[in-house]
Structures are given as C-alpha cells and as structure tokens.
Scaffold this motif. Structure first.
Motif, mmCIF file in Angstrom:
data_model
loop_
_atom_site.group_PDB
_atom_site.id
_atom_site.type_symbol
_atom_site.label_atom_id
_atom_site.label_comp_id
_atom_site.label_asym_id
_atom_site.label_seq_id
_atom_site.Cartn_x
_atom_site.Cartn_y
_atom_site.Cartn_z
ATOM 1 N N SER A 2 8.494 3.697 14.337
ATOM 2 C CA SER A 2 7.581 2.754 13.440
ATOM 3 C C SER A 2 8.240 2.024 12.308
ATOM 4 O O SER A 2 9.638 2.441 12.182
ATOM 5 C CB SER A 2 6.667 3.786 12.766
ATOM 6 N N THR A 3 7.962 0.818 12.171
ATOM 7 C CA THR A 3 8.652 0.117 11.291
ATOM 8 C C THR A 3 8.239 0.310 9.838
ATOM 9 O O THR A 3 6.919 0.603 9.443
ATOM 10 C CB THR A 3 8.264 -1.568 11.667
ATOM 11 N N VAL A 4 9.205 0.576 8.837
ATOM 12 C CA VAL A 4 8.941 0.636 7.458
ATOM 13 C C VAL A 4 8.322 -0.736 6.833
ATOM 14 O O VAL A 4 9.256 -1.702 7.063
ATOM 15 C CB VAL A 4 10.026 0.937 6.789
ATOM 16 N N ILE A 5 7.453 -0.924 6.381
ATOM 17 C CA ILE A 5 6.987 -1.962 5.708
ATOM 18 C C ILE A 5 7.268 -2.187 4.041
ATOM 19 O O ILE A 5 7.103 -0.870 3.659
ATOM 20 C CB ILE A 5 5.152 -2.000 5.567
ATOM 21 N N ASP A 6 8.002 -3.137 3.882
ATOM 22 C CA ASP A 6 8.125 -3.418 2.251
ATOM 23 C C ASP A 6 7.048 -3.971 1.623
ATOM 24 O O ASP A 6 6.795 -5.144 1.834
ATOM 25 C CB ASP A 6 9.552 -4.549 2.586
ATOM 26 N N SER A 7 6.219 -3.208 0.838
ATOM 27 C CA SER A 7 5.170 -3.713 0.147
ATOM 28 C C SER A 7 5.483 -4.923 -0.797
ATOM 29 O O SER A 7 4.649 -5.726 -0.777
ATOM 30 C CB SER A 7 4.783 -2.402 -0.787
ATOM 31 N N ASN A 8 6.636 -4.925 -1.464
ATOM 32 C CA ASN A 8 6.998 -5.867 -2.252
ATOM 33 C C ASN A 8 7.157 -7.173 -1.515
ATOM 34 O O ASN A 8 6.862 -8.452 -2.010
ATOM 35 C CB ASN A 8 8.076 -5.604 -3.121
ATOM 36 N N ARG A 9 7.580 -7.371 -0.197
ATOM 37 C CA ARG A 9 7.421 -8.408 0.649
ATOM 38 C C ARG A 9 6.209 -9.142 0.859
ATOM 39 O O ARG A 9 6.164 -10.046 1.170
ATOM 40 C CB ARG A 9 8.454 -7.984 1.958
ATOM 41 N N TRP A 10 5.257 -8.049 0.964
ATOM 42 C CA TRP A 10 3.945 -8.599 1.551
ATOM 43 C C TRP A 10 3.108 -9.167 0.460
ATOM 44 O O TRP A 10 1.914 -9.626 0.791
ATOM 45 C CB TRP A 10 3.256 -7.407 2.341
ATOM 46 N N PHE A 11 3.561 -8.885 -0.804
ATOM 47 C CA PHE A 11 2.624 -9.287 -1.890
ATOM 48 C C PHE A 11 3.420 -10.143 -2.928
ATOM 49 O O PHE A 11 4.314 -9.658 -3.350
ATOM 50 C CB PHE A 11 1.833 -8.220 -2.515
ATOM 51 N N ARG A 12 2.794 -11.029 -3.367
ATOM 52 C CA ARG A 12 3.087 -11.747 -4.967
ATOM 53 C C ARG A 12 2.126 -11.058 -5.747
ATOM 54 O O ARG A 12 1.144 -11.179 -5.896
ATOM 55 C CB ARG A 12 2.877 -13.276 -4.953
ATOM 56 N N THR A 13 3.238 -10.328 -6.654
ATOM 57 C CA THR A 13 2.302 -9.247 -7.756
ATOM 58 C C THR A 13 2.270 -10.184 -9.325
ATOM 59 O O THR A 13 3.376 -10.711 -9.734
ATOM 60 C CB THR A 13 2.877 -8.192 -7.845
ATOM 61 N N TYR A 14 1.106 -10.203 -9.765
ATOM 62 C CA TYR A 14 0.969 -10.815 -11.089
ATOM 63 C C TYR A 14 0.765 -9.592 -11.987
ATOM 64 O O TYR A 14 -0.459 -9.102 -12.081
ATOM 65 C CB TYR A 14 -0.149 -11.615 -11.235
ATOM 66 N N ALA A 15 1.857 -8.896 -12.474
ATOM 67 C CA ALA A 15 1.638 -7.316 -13.045
ATOM 68 C C ALA A 15 1.293 -7.582 -14.435
ATOM 69 O O ALA A 15 1.134 -8.784 -15.216
ATOM 70 C CB ALA A 15 2.910 -6.845 -13.021
ATOM 71 N N VAL A 16 0.280 -6.514 -14.800
ATOM 72 C CA VAL A 16 0.200 -6.374 -16.227
ATOM 73 C C VAL A 16 1.041 -5.833 -17.103
ATOM 74 O O VAL A 16 2.109 -5.090 -16.492
ATOM 75 C CB VAL A 16 -1.327 -5.397 -16.279
ATOM 76 N N LEU A 82 -0.352 1.029 1.013
ATOM 77 C CA LEU A 82 -0.358 2.662 0.768
ATOM 78 C C LEU A 82 0.415 3.133 -0.561
ATOM 79 O O LEU A 82 -0.096 3.958 -1.324
ATOM 80 C CB LEU A 82 0.342 3.391 2.032
ATOM 81 N N PRO A 83 1.415 2.445 -0.830
ATOM 82 C CA PRO A 83 2.123 2.752 -2.255
ATOM 83 C C PRO A 83 1.286 2.593 -3.405
ATOM 84 O O PRO A 83 1.793 2.656 -4.542
ATOM 85 C CB PRO A 83 3.548 2.156 -2.259
ATOM 86 N N ARG A 84 0.058 1.659 -3.512
ATOM 87 C CA ARG A 84 -0.544 1.049 -4.489
ATOM 88 C C ARG A 84 -2.035 1.542 -4.450
ATOM 89 O O ARG A 84 -2.957 1.013 -5.163
ATOM 90 C CB ARG A 84 -0.550 -0.440 -4.201
ATOM 91 N N LEU A 85 -2.219 2.726 -4.373
ATOM 92 C CA LEU A 85 -3.718 3.273 -4.050
ATOM 93 C C LEU A 85 -3.903 4.363 -5.139
ATOM 94 O O LEU A 85 -4.741 4.950 -5.322
ATOM 95 C CB LEU A 85 -3.905 4.060 -2.914
#
Length: 262
Positions: A2-16, A82-85
């Motif tokens: 299985s391929t490891v998904i880079d969560s940061n690569r898939w989203f532009r995050t506007y963090a608080v 998944l890392p953001r639940l």
C-alpha cells in the motif's frame, strides 16, 4: 504494497492559533483548485481549522499524476484525513466535490468507524441521480466550452495557449472522474446533510438537489441561493454562515468524531 499518503500534501491548511475545536474540509469542483476557496480560510471563527483539498496535476502538485476515477480519489482523500480525526470533521463539496465528499463520508463510516459532524453538498445531483457523460472523450475545445459555460475557472488560463496546455490534463481528468461516476445506490450517511444550489443553475435544479434527502436519515436541509452553477462566488457569506450554524444545531459537532454503528 500500500502507498503511504502524505496528509499535508493533499490539503492546504488554514490553521488556527490554538488547538482547533473542529475541522472543515473543502473539496473543489472539476478543474478547480485550493486557491478558489482561499477566502474560506478566514471565514470562520478562531476555533475552526479549514482544509482545502489539493488535487494532483495542478499548481504546486503539477508534477503529480492526475487521478481519473472517483473511487481512487475518494480513497486518497479518506486516507489523508485519518490523522485528522481528533476533532469533529465536516465536509463541504462543490459540484464534482459534492460526490467526492459523499464517497469520503461513506468510507470514513464503513472502513474507519467515524461519522462526520455534517456533510454539505453543492450544485451536484445525488449519487443515485447523477448521469454518465462522455465529455472527457471530446477534444479540448469542447471541454473548454463546457468549463466556460459553467464558470469557476480563470479565463486567462484558457485563453493563453501555453497555460492551457498546462491545465488541460487536470481538467480532462476531473471531467472523467465526474462523467464516469454513478448512478449509484443511495446508501445513507450517519450525519445531517445540507444541500445548496443556485436558483439559475443550468446543470442542477433545486428539485434535483432535494434528492439528497434520500441519503440523509439524520436530517436534511436544502438552501437555494441567487446565482448560477458558481453561485457561491457571490454568496460565500450565506454559505459559510450556514456551515457554521450547522455546528451549533447538532450535538455531534460538540465533541470528538462520533463513531458509526458497526
């Protein structure tokens, strides 16, 4: 393997500035990019973290191969989430992104036991009402004409031959995703569903958007706003306000992500 998904690569995050109390994930339309929803990053309160999906094949992911099927794209987005639940999760999808949001919501429930706080869908027929299309098989001019008809894509990208050559692979891949998806069985989701549409949308009518109620046993609301397929450009504030209001209407938005029944 299985391929490891880079969560940061898939989203532009506007963090608080502090730990978020909730998280909103925005899934753009066919041919769209995270930059289209730039202003959404500051449209909510300081406790809301906004993530906008960055599809491959465009902007800072230009060298990444385009995805050409809804199931593959939904799998990638789901894995990246998944890392953001750790806090309540809400999805908003516009046009193709609405179908994608529904598929991600199902995967989170069925594969990972996580139910959204809410699912917001915009300007797209329900999964059992979408129709197959073959526009992705046509020449560039036919695709460009459809993109211009719908709006939502910077016209300068299509007017300049060099820029057009760069953006066309992603546009064609997205239209293949949208055109080869459905109709599918209307499997209900375990969260409230909120639907939005412009009153002059030539692709999806308010009556067609109402069919999303068939997958929303936990509650459904349809909002019709002035405008066409990209009504949300002019109506951003009513849409973002409705999303914020949904969090105060349901207890599922007050704690961690609610586990789906097994």
């Amino acid at each position: 393997m299985s391929t490891v998904i880079d969560s940061n690569r898939w989203f532009r995050t506007y963090a608080v500035s502090a730990l978020p109390a909730r998280r909103l994930v925005v899934l753009p339309h066919a041919g769209g990019s995270a930059s289209f929803f730039h202003h959404w990053g500051s449209a909510f309160d300081s406790a809301t973290e906004v993530l906008v999906a960055r599809y491959p094949g465009r902007h800072d992911r230009l060298s990444d191969p385009c995805v050409e099927s809804m199931d593959e794209l939904a799998d990638h987005i789901t894995e990246a989430l998944l890392p953001r639940l750790d806090v309540p999760l809400t999805l908003f999808g516009h046009s193709m992104g609405a179908s994608l949001a529904y598929e991600v919501a199902r995967r989170l429930e069925e594969r990972h036991g996580t139910t959204l706080a809410a699912l917001h869908v915009s300007s797209r027929k329900a999964p059992h009402r979408v129709v197959l299309r073959t526009l992705h098989r046509e020449g560039d001019e036919a695709l460009i004409a459809e993109v211009r008809r719908l709006g939502g894509t910077d016209g300068t990208l299509l007017d300049d031959p060099d820029l057009r050559e760069i953006v066309m692979p992603a546009i064609r891949a997205d239209f293949k995703i949208a055109g080869t998806y459905g109709p599918r069985e209307p499997v209900p989701v375990g969260c409230p569903v909120y639907a939005y549409v412009g009153d002059n949308d030539q692709s999806t009518t308010p009556e067609q958007m109402a069919d999303w109620a068939d997958v929303a046993p936990e509650g459904f609301r349809l909002t019709v706003l002035p405008g066409h397929h990209f009504y949300l450009v002019e109506q951003r504030e009513p849409v973002t306000s409705a999303i914020a209001q949904s969090w105060s209407e349901h207890r599922s938005g007050q704690g961690g992500c609610r586990n789906a029944a097994r």
